[in-house]
Design an enzyme around this catalytic site. Structure first.
Site, PDB file in Angstrom:
ATOM      1  N   GLU A 257       0.858  -1.199   0.000  1.00 44.56           N
ATOM      2  CA  GLU A 257       0.000   0.000   0.000  1.00 44.56           C
ATOM      3  C   GLU A 257       0.888   1.241   0.000  1.00 44.56           C
ATOM      4  OE1 GLU A 257      -2.940   1.262  -0.079  1.00 44.56           O
ATOM      5  OE2 GLU A 257      -4.474  -0.183   0.554  1.00 44.56           O
TER       6      GLU A 257
ATOM      7  N   ARG B 239      -8.150   0.019  12.966  1.00 43.16           N
ATOM      8  CA  ARG B 239      -6.756   0.345  12.665  1.00 43.16           C
ATOM      9  C   ARG B 239      -6.675   1.464  11.627  1.00 43.16           C
ATOM     10  NH1 ARG B 239      -5.347  -1.274   7.592  1.00 43.16           N
ATOM     11  NH2 ARG B 239      -6.336  -3.118   6.659  1.00 43.16           N
TER      12      ARG B 239
ATOM     13  N   ASN C  54      -5.345   3.147   8.110  1.00 42.25           N
ATOM     14  CA  ASN C  54      -5.319   2.510   6.797  1.00 42.25           C
ATOM     15  C   ASN C  54      -4.587   3.287   5.715  1.00 42.25           C
ATOM     16  OD1 ASN C  54      -6.224   0.191   5.221  1.00 42.25           O
ATOM     17  ND2 ASN C  54      -7.422   1.678   4.061  1.00 42.25           N
TER      18      ASN C  54
ATOM     19  N   ASN D  34      -9.427   5.498   2.543  1.00 37.54           N
ATOM     20  CA  ASN D  34      -8.324   5.168   1.648  1.00 37.54           C
ATOM     21  C   ASN D  34      -7.707   6.424   1.053  1.00 37.54           C
ATOM     22  OD1 ASN D  34      -7.074   2.568   1.068  1.00 37.54           O
ATOM     23  ND2 ASN D  34      -9.159   1.787   0.930  1.00 37.54           N
TER      24      ASN D  34
ATOM     25  N   ASP E  70      -9.410   2.485  -4.150  1.00 36.56           N
ATOM     26  CA  ASP E  70      -8.446   2.311  -3.053  1.00 36.56           C
ATOM     27  C   ASP E  70      -7.555   3.552  -2.993  1.00 36.56           C
ATOM     28  OD1 ASP E  70      -6.554   1.143  -1.163  1.00 36.56           O
ATOM     29  OD2 ASP E  70      -7.296  -0.806  -1.779  1.00 36.56           O
TER      30      ASP E  70
END
Length: 281
Positions: free
Chosen positions: A15, A95, A97, A143, A191
């Site tokens: 990521e 959490r 991200n 995201n 995303d």
């Protein structure tokens, strides 16, 4: 267009790629391993463990990096030591991200529930003085976040919406006037995203083996095919910022059917990106 493979499938959940000349080029995260990956000049990857989760990383103006970790933020010093700031929340089911820096040097990171419970997440801003402000609430899978070239608009993906949102941005007012910038076709799941120097918005499509480019008016103009199913994020890099780097994931993927999942890809897409915005803290 079609992306080309740059590394092997070396990460579980790649990521947040970022290109910054001050640290030698490209870094990204193997998020759920808590590692920062550095692309070396010989094409290999160097892995540095920083926390239980490494959600996002951006350079600091004075050297080192700011990092989104499982329940808050951490700072990497120029010598490589990492210190974790006080937790922003205590719920172990949520959490961090993904994130990015605004034109005023503040770092944002958004969260998600591990079970992706709708509306359970928020977006937080870390100011240079170390204070933390909640800027968005009741999001689901926070995201991509990036600003327009002139800094007056912020583009944002809450993956569950199947759309890219856009806000007006001002240092004092923050994010205002949220609206839909573009809806992804075929229930696409947006995303990570980046913005090029012409104002085009590039979003990874995590269920589409693709990166889409939208014009500054929200028209779908390009579909870049990626030979891995779960495409997570993208950024511009290289000396001229004219190469698009793309991360992918093995999370919830059958790698026997998708053997390149977890690889890093690139594409020369005929447009340049913008230099990364750094954290002023």
């Amino acid at each position: 267009m079609r992306a080309e493979q740059l590394t092997g499938p070396e990460v579980y959940h790649g990521e947040g790629p970022v290109w910054f000349p001050g640290w030698g080029g490209l870094r990204f995260v193997d998020m759920l391993a808590g590692d920062i990956m550095t692309l070396m000049v010989d094409g290999t990857l160097q892995r540095t463990h920083v926390a239980s989760v490494a959600a996002a990383v951006r350079p600091r103006q004075g050297g080192g990096a700011v990092i989104g970790v499982e329940r808050g933020f951490a700072l990497e010093e120029p010598d490589g030591t990492v210190s974790t700031l006080p937790e922003v929340w205590s719920d172990p089911g949520i959490r961090m991200n993904e994130g990015g820096c605004d034109p005023d040097g503040r770092f944002y990171c958004g969260s998600m529930a591990y079970d992706q419970a709708p509306g359970a997440a928020s977006v937080y801003r870390l100011d240079p003085d170390g204070s933390v402000v909640t800027v968005l609430e009741r999001v689901t899978v926070s995201n991509g976040l990036e600003w327009s070239p002139d800094g007056t608009r912020a583009y944002y993906n809450d993956t569950a919406t199947s759309a890219i949102a856009v806000f007006d941005y001002d240092r004092e007012a923050g994010f205002t006037n949220r609206r839909v910038f573009a809806e992804l076709p075929d229930d696409g799941r947006p995303d990570g995203l980046t913005v090029d120097a012409e104002g085009g918005v590039w979003t990874a499509v995590s269920n589409g083996s693709a990166v889409y480019r939208y014009s500054s008016t929200g028209a779908l103009e390009e579909r870049l095919t990626v030979p891995a199913s779960k495409v997570t994020a993208c950024t511009f890099g290289g000396d001229a910022l004219d190469r698009l780097f793309i991360t992918t994931s093995q999370e919830n993927v059958d790698t026997s059917d998708d053997p390149l999942a977890g690889s890093l890809f690139f594409a020369d897409v005929g447009v340049r990106g913008m230099p990364v915005r750094t954290f002023a803290g």
